[in-house]
Motif scaffolding. Structure first.
Motif, PDB file in Angstrom:
ATOM      1  N   UNK A 279     -30.199 -10.345 -19.378  1.00 41.33           N
ATOM      2  CA  UNK A 279     -30.709 -10.576 -18.053  1.00 41.33           C
ATOM      3  C   UNK A 279     -29.399 -10.670 -17.161  1.00 41.33           C
ATOM      4  N   UNK A 280     -28.384 -11.235 -17.195  1.00 40.81           N
ATOM      5  CA  UNK A 280     -27.137 -11.068 -16.583  1.00 40.81           C
ATOM      6  C   UNK A 280     -26.764  -9.818 -16.189  1.00 40.81           C
ATOM      7  N   UNK A 281     -26.776  -9.069 -17.471  1.00 45.00           N
ATOM      8  CA  UNK A 281     -26.255  -7.619 -17.370  1.00 45.00           C
ATOM      9  C   UNK A 281     -27.260  -6.812 -16.280  1.00 45.00           C
ATOM     10  N   UNK A 282     -28.346  -6.903 -16.578  1.00 48.39           N
ATOM     11  CA  UNK A 282     -29.435  -6.286 -15.588  1.00 48.39           C
ATOM     12  C   UNK A 282     -29.061  -6.772 -14.203  1.00 48.39           C
ATOM     13  N   UNK A 283     -29.266  -8.032 -13.921  1.00 48.32           N
ATOM     14  CA  UNK A 283     -29.062  -8.536 -12.644  1.00 48.32           C
ATOM     15  C   UNK A 283     -27.446  -7.902 -12.063  1.00 48.32           C
ATOM     16  N   UNK A 284     -26.754  -7.940 -12.919  1.00 52.49           N
ATOM     17  CA  UNK A 284     -25.140  -7.291 -12.219  1.00 52.49           C
ATOM     18  C   UNK A 284     -25.379  -6.164 -12.107  1.00 52.49           C
ATOM     19  N   UNK A 285     -26.101  -5.152 -12.804  1.00 50.21           N
ATOM     20  CA  UNK A 285     -26.238  -3.666 -12.846  1.00 50.21           C
ATOM     21  C   UNK A 285     -27.008  -3.320 -11.433  1.00 50.21           C
ATOM     22  N   UNK A 286     -28.140  -4.143 -11.165  1.00 47.15           N
ATOM     23  CA  UNK A 286     -28.969  -4.096 -10.038  1.00 47.15           C
ATOM     24  C   UNK A 286     -27.821  -4.470  -8.523  1.00 47.15           C
ATOM     25  N   UNK A 287     -27.070  -5.380  -8.774  1.00 51.82           N
ATOM     26  CA  UNK A 287     -26.147  -5.905  -7.751  1.00 51.82           C
ATOM     27  C   UNK A 287     -25.199  -4.721  -7.321  1.00 51.82           C
ATOM     28  N   UNK A 288     -24.802  -4.206  -8.528  1.00 52.38           N
ATOM     29  CA  UNK A 288     -23.838  -3.051  -8.295  1.00 52.38           C
ATOM     30  C   UNK A 288     -24.292  -2.046  -7.447  1.00 52.38           C
ATOM     31  N   UNK A 289     -25.624  -1.438  -8.050  1.00 48.18           N
ATOM     32  CA  UNK A 289     -26.369  -0.600  -7.239  1.00 48.18           C
ATOM     33  C   UNK A 289     -26.264  -0.729  -5.824  1.00 48.18           C
ATOM     34  N   UNK A 290     -26.712  -2.041  -5.524  1.00 42.59           N
ATOM     35  CA  UNK A 290     -27.147  -2.169  -4.107  1.00 42.59           C
ATOM     36  C   UNK A 290     -25.864  -2.902  -3.482  1.00 42.59           C
ATOM     37  N   UNK A 291     -24.798  -2.795  -3.896  1.00 39.74           N
ATOM     38  CA  UNK A 291     -23.464  -3.032  -3.455  1.00 39.74           C
ATOM     39  C   UNK A 291     -23.450  -4.765  -2.821  1.00 39.74           C
ATOM     40  N   UNK A 292     -24.254  -5.513  -3.716  1.00 39.71           N
ATOM     41  CA  UNK A 292     -24.308  -6.964  -3.359  1.00 39.71           C
ATOM     42  C   UNK A 292     -23.345  -7.755  -4.143  1.00 39.71           C
ATOM     43  N   UNK A 293     -23.197  -9.139  -3.708  1.00 37.53           N
ATOM     44  CA  UNK A 293     -22.422  -9.968  -4.565  1.00 37.53           C
ATOM     45  C   UNK A 293     -22.675  -9.727  -6.027  1.00 37.53           C
ATOM     46  N   UNK A 294     -21.653  -9.755  -7.190  1.00 33.09           N
ATOM     47  CA  UNK A 294     -21.575  -9.475  -8.180  1.00 33.09           C
ATOM     48  C   UNK A 294     -21.315 -10.712  -9.136  1.00 33.09           C
ATOM     49  N   UNK A 295     -21.793 -10.606 -10.447  1.00 34.28           N
ATOM     50  CA  UNK A 295     -21.502 -11.603 -11.436  1.00 34.28           C
ATOM     51  C   UNK A 295     -20.280 -11.433 -11.743  1.00 34.28           C
ATOM     52  N   UNK A 296     -19.121 -12.542 -11.772  1.00 38.54           N
ATOM     53  CA  UNK A 296     -17.945 -12.070 -12.209  1.00 38.54           C
ATOM     54  C   UNK A 296     -17.892 -11.686 -13.614  1.00 38.54           C
ATOM     55  N   UNK A 297     -16.956 -10.709 -14.015  1.00 37.62           N
ATOM     56  CA  UNK A 297     -17.016 -10.391 -15.574  1.00 37.62           C
ATOM     57  C   UNK A 297     -16.571 -11.366 -16.191  1.00 37.62           C
ATOM     58  N   UNK A 298     -15.705 -12.495 -15.916  1.00 38.02           N
ATOM     59  CA  UNK A 298     -15.604 -13.612 -16.692  1.00 38.02           C
ATOM     60  C   UNK A 298     -16.696 -14.289 -17.037  1.00 38.02           C
ATOM     61  N   UNK A 299     -17.856 -14.363 -16.482  1.00 41.65           N
ATOM     62  CA  UNK A 299     -18.940 -15.155 -16.795  1.00 41.65           C
ATOM     63  C   UNK A 299     -19.833 -14.227 -17.494  1.00 41.65           C
TER      64      UNK A 299
ATOM     65  N   UNK B 181     -27.582  -5.134 -23.420  1.00 41.63           N
ATOM     66  CA  UNK B 181     -27.779  -4.905 -21.806  1.00 41.63           C
ATOM     67  C   UNK B 181     -26.658  -3.922 -21.459  1.00 41.63           C
ATOM     68  N   UNK B 182     -25.659  -3.758 -21.955  1.00 45.01           N
ATOM     69  CA  UNK B 182     -24.647  -2.723 -21.782  1.00 45.01           C
ATOM     70  C   UNK B 182     -25.183  -1.652 -22.051  1.00 45.01           C
ATOM     71  N   UNK B 183     -25.921  -1.369 -23.177  1.00 50.26           N
ATOM     72  CA  UNK B 183     -26.587  -0.008 -23.511  1.00 50.26           C
ATOM     73  C   UNK B 183     -27.985   0.430 -22.806  1.00 50.26           C
ATOM     74  N   UNK B 184     -28.566  -0.788 -22.467  1.00 47.16           N
ATOM     75  CA  UNK B 184     -29.978  -0.297 -21.787  1.00 47.16           C
ATOM     76  C   UNK B 184     -29.703  -0.221 -20.355  1.00 47.16           C
ATOM     77  N   UNK B 185     -28.726  -0.684 -19.479  1.00 47.52           N
ATOM     78  CA  UNK B 185     -28.625  -0.718 -18.255  1.00 47.52           C
ATOM     79  C   UNK B 185     -27.596   0.275 -18.009  1.00 47.52           C
ATOM     80  N   UNK B 186     -26.879   0.660 -19.154  1.00 45.09           N
ATOM     81  CA  UNK B 186     -25.638   1.438 -18.792  1.00 45.09           C
ATOM     82  C   UNK B 186     -24.554   0.946 -18.016  1.00 45.09           C
ATOM     83  N   UNK B 187     -24.184  -0.223 -18.351  1.00 43.38           N
ATOM     84  CA  UNK B 187     -23.472  -1.270 -17.390  1.00 43.38           C
ATOM     85  C   UNK B 187     -22.094  -1.610 -18.059  1.00 43.38           C
TER      86      UNK B 187
END
Length: 87
Positions: free
Chosen positions: A18-38, A54-60
């Motif tokens: 879920x975190x990878x999916x959320x981060x991908x959506x935030x990247x698309x919309x140029x919003x605040x991102x989940x830190x890579x460390x997390x 998540x990396x494969x599914x969301x291509x993230x």
């Protein structure tokens, strides 16, 4: 293997996915991102399978070498630890 541990692995992998999916959506919309460390910390905590899926599914994060090396390596380590624990 303890039933609680199996539940833990299921939950942490779902969270990781879920975190990878959320981060991908935030990247698309140029919003605040989940830190890579997390993202990497959750993978380290047992969520490597969810992270890889998540990396494969969301291509993230598929172009980031640290994710391409660290996440599959962690998954192999997690699998090895589970196999050793069972045997």
């Amino acid at each position: 293997m303890s039933e609680i541990f199996v539940y833990y692995l299921c939950v942490v992998n779902i969270i990781s996915f879920i975190l990878f999916g959320i981060d991908k959506q935030r990247a698309i919309h140029k919003c605040w991102r989940i830190p890579e460390f997390v993202l990497l910390l959750v993978a380290l905590a047992g969520g490597a399978a969810g992270a890889l899926i998540g990396m494969i599914t969301f291509r993230h994060k598929i172009r980031h070498v640290k994710f391409l090396v660290f996440v599959p390596s962690l998954l192999l380590i997690h699998i090895a630890l589970i196999v050793v624990r069972i045997v």
